[in-house]
Scaffold this active site. Structure first.
Site, mmCIF file in Angstrom:
data_model
loop_
_atom_site.group_PDB
_atom_site.id
_atom_site.type_symbol
_atom_site.label_atom_id
_atom_site.label_comp_id
_atom_site.label_asym_id
_atom_site.label_seq_id
_atom_site.Cartn_x
_atom_site.Cartn_y
_atom_site.Cartn_z
ATOM 1 C CG HIS A 196 -1.897 -1.096 1.210
ATOM 2 N ND1 HIS A 196 -1.688 -2.099 1.533
ATOM 3 C CD2 HIS A 196 -2.960 -1.163 0.677
ATOM 4 C CE1 HIS A 196 -2.766 -2.879 1.643
ATOM 5 N NE2 HIS A 196 -3.657 -2.247 0.934
ATOM 6 C CG ASP A 268 -3.653 -5.905 -4.053
ATOM 7 O OD1 ASP A 268 -4.644 -5.376 -4.008
ATOM 8 O OD2 ASP A 268 -3.038 -6.321 -3.172
#
Length: 420
Positions: A196, A268
């Site tokens: 992230h 993702d």
């Protein structure tokens, strides 16, 4: 059986923009499904990542999904792949849904029946709310205890045990007639970083990966998993230049050719720091398609409720369309991905039954039994005469940050408040 003629007939109706749009899984803020209408009508959106932000209760979820279906019907579109993170440690409809003890507790037991039963509960509850895909199980092995993102989402730190529970989870989801998705390929459990925020690096040979990180994914494939989600992690001994999501060596040679996966490969979120901090959005999307990604997911930025969020997502679709028109991306790559997606939707999503009634009391009993199976006596005991219970806390205080981090994932300021 869906024929090639049926697949081609569907694809043949679409413009280039609609073909590209079908390969995107996007998110939208808030609980109003009509926000997504333009994406469905104009871009033929392929899927939605849906979260607690979009629905907090079963009633809200059903209302959201029924409205989305009305929009799809009005525009004569195929079903959306509607994916949710319902995996125990992370969940949706939290407060009403049965999340159970989480993967780490499920993995404690030597038997896998509780894992299969718990994931069947996940599947039944999410289908009853109108969702058709659970973005799980998490097949990562907790090989690095300092990893800042997986932790309680993993079934444990032993590849054989994680493999057994991953396969059981896939079978449990299949028994509930919902779509499963193994993640985060080829493994996010041995990193020192969080995708992230940036690109972690795992310096392992293929043989090391095969013996450890890849084993649960192979077990999930053998169990019939429908989708596999990639990770934005660099494996320099396999591909020194590109993270897994953008690596043909990893997606084609390892996942397709060596491991035999024939299903849908989704990325993702391409809004994560690992991608955004190193690539322009369009370059990343083009490279991902060339590497072998079937569907591109963007699912992070909507948590800031930015008014520009939808525009940012649509800009990536426009960028891929331009790449095809300019010749930097072969349209054949788009068409090959579309064939997989359309066949998958006709075979699995179109006939799926949704909104079936639930027995929450029975589901709660499954979760309770699963939780009890995860209780392990290490040492100490119960002194019934003195009515004293002796407990051992084996978690050092400095590890609390790691245990909290996967649950929060930057979605709230809770962790910052707790640690201040």
């Amino acid at each position: 059986m869906v024929t090639q003629q049926q697949v081609q007939a569907q694809i043949g109706q679409w413009s280039l923009q609609e073909k590209v749009g079908q390969l995107f899984i996007l998110a939208f803020p808030g609980k109003d499904a009509e926000i997504a209408e333009a994406m469905i009508r104009d871009y033929n959106l392929g899927g939605c990542y849906l979260s607690q932000d979009n629905a907090e209760t079963f009633d809200e979820a059903e209302r959201l999904n029924r409205t989305l279906q009305q929009i799809l019907n009005k525009n004569q579109r195929l079903p959306l792949l509607s994916g949710v993170d319902q995996e125990g440690a992370w969940g949706v409809l939290v407060g009403e849904s049965t999340t159970g003890p989480g993967n780490l507790a499920l993995g404690v037991a030597e038997q896998t029946q509780s894992t299969a039963a718990m994931y069947e509960v996940f599947g039944n509850e999410m289908r009853s709310a109108g969702f058709n895909c659970i973005l799980g199980p998490c097949c990562d092995v907790n090989l690095n205890p300092a990893s800042p993102i997986i932790d309680t989402r993993s079934f444990g730190d032993m590849p054989d045990k994680v493999s057994a529970h991953a396969a059981a989870a896939v079978k449990g989801l299949a028994h509930s007639s919902i779509i499963s998705c193994a993640k985060h390929f080829p493994g996010h459990g041995d990193t020192h970083g969080d995708t992230h925020r940036d690109i972690p690096r795992v310096d392992k040979s293929f043989e090391e990966l095969k013996e450890n990180d890849l084993a649960p994914f192979q077990a999930a494939i053998d169990a019939g998993v429908d989708l596999i989600m990639t990770s934005h992690i660099l494996y320099p001994q396999i591909d020194p230049n590109a993270p897994a999501t953008l690596s043909r060596a990893i997606l084609q040679h390892v996942l397709r050719d060596t491991m035999g996966f024939e299903g849908i490969i989704i990325s993702d979120s391409m809004n994560m720091g690992a991608i955004q901090n190193h690539y322009t959005p369009v370059d990343a999307a083009v490279q991902a398609m060339k590497a072998g990604i079937t569907m591109i997911m963007l699912s992070e930025e909507h948590y800031d409720h930015s008014d520009a969020y939808l525009d940012k997502q649509l800009a990536m679709i426009h960028g891929l369309v331009s790449a095809v028109e300019e010749g930097s991306l072969d349209e054949k790559i788009i068409d090959e991905a579309l064939e997989r997606v359309v066949r998958f939707k006709l075979e699995k999503l179109v006939p799926m039954s949704l909104y079936e009634p639930l027995n929450i009391a029975a589901n709660t009993r499954v979760a309770r039994n699963a939780a009890l199976g995860g209780v392990t006596w290490i040492r100490g005991g119960v002194d019934l005469k003195e009515k004293k219970i002796y407990l051992l806390n084996a978690t050092p205080h400095q590890s609390y940050h790691n245990l909290m981090n996967p649950v929060v994932l930057g979605r709230t300021k809770l962790l910052e408040l707790l640690m201040s």
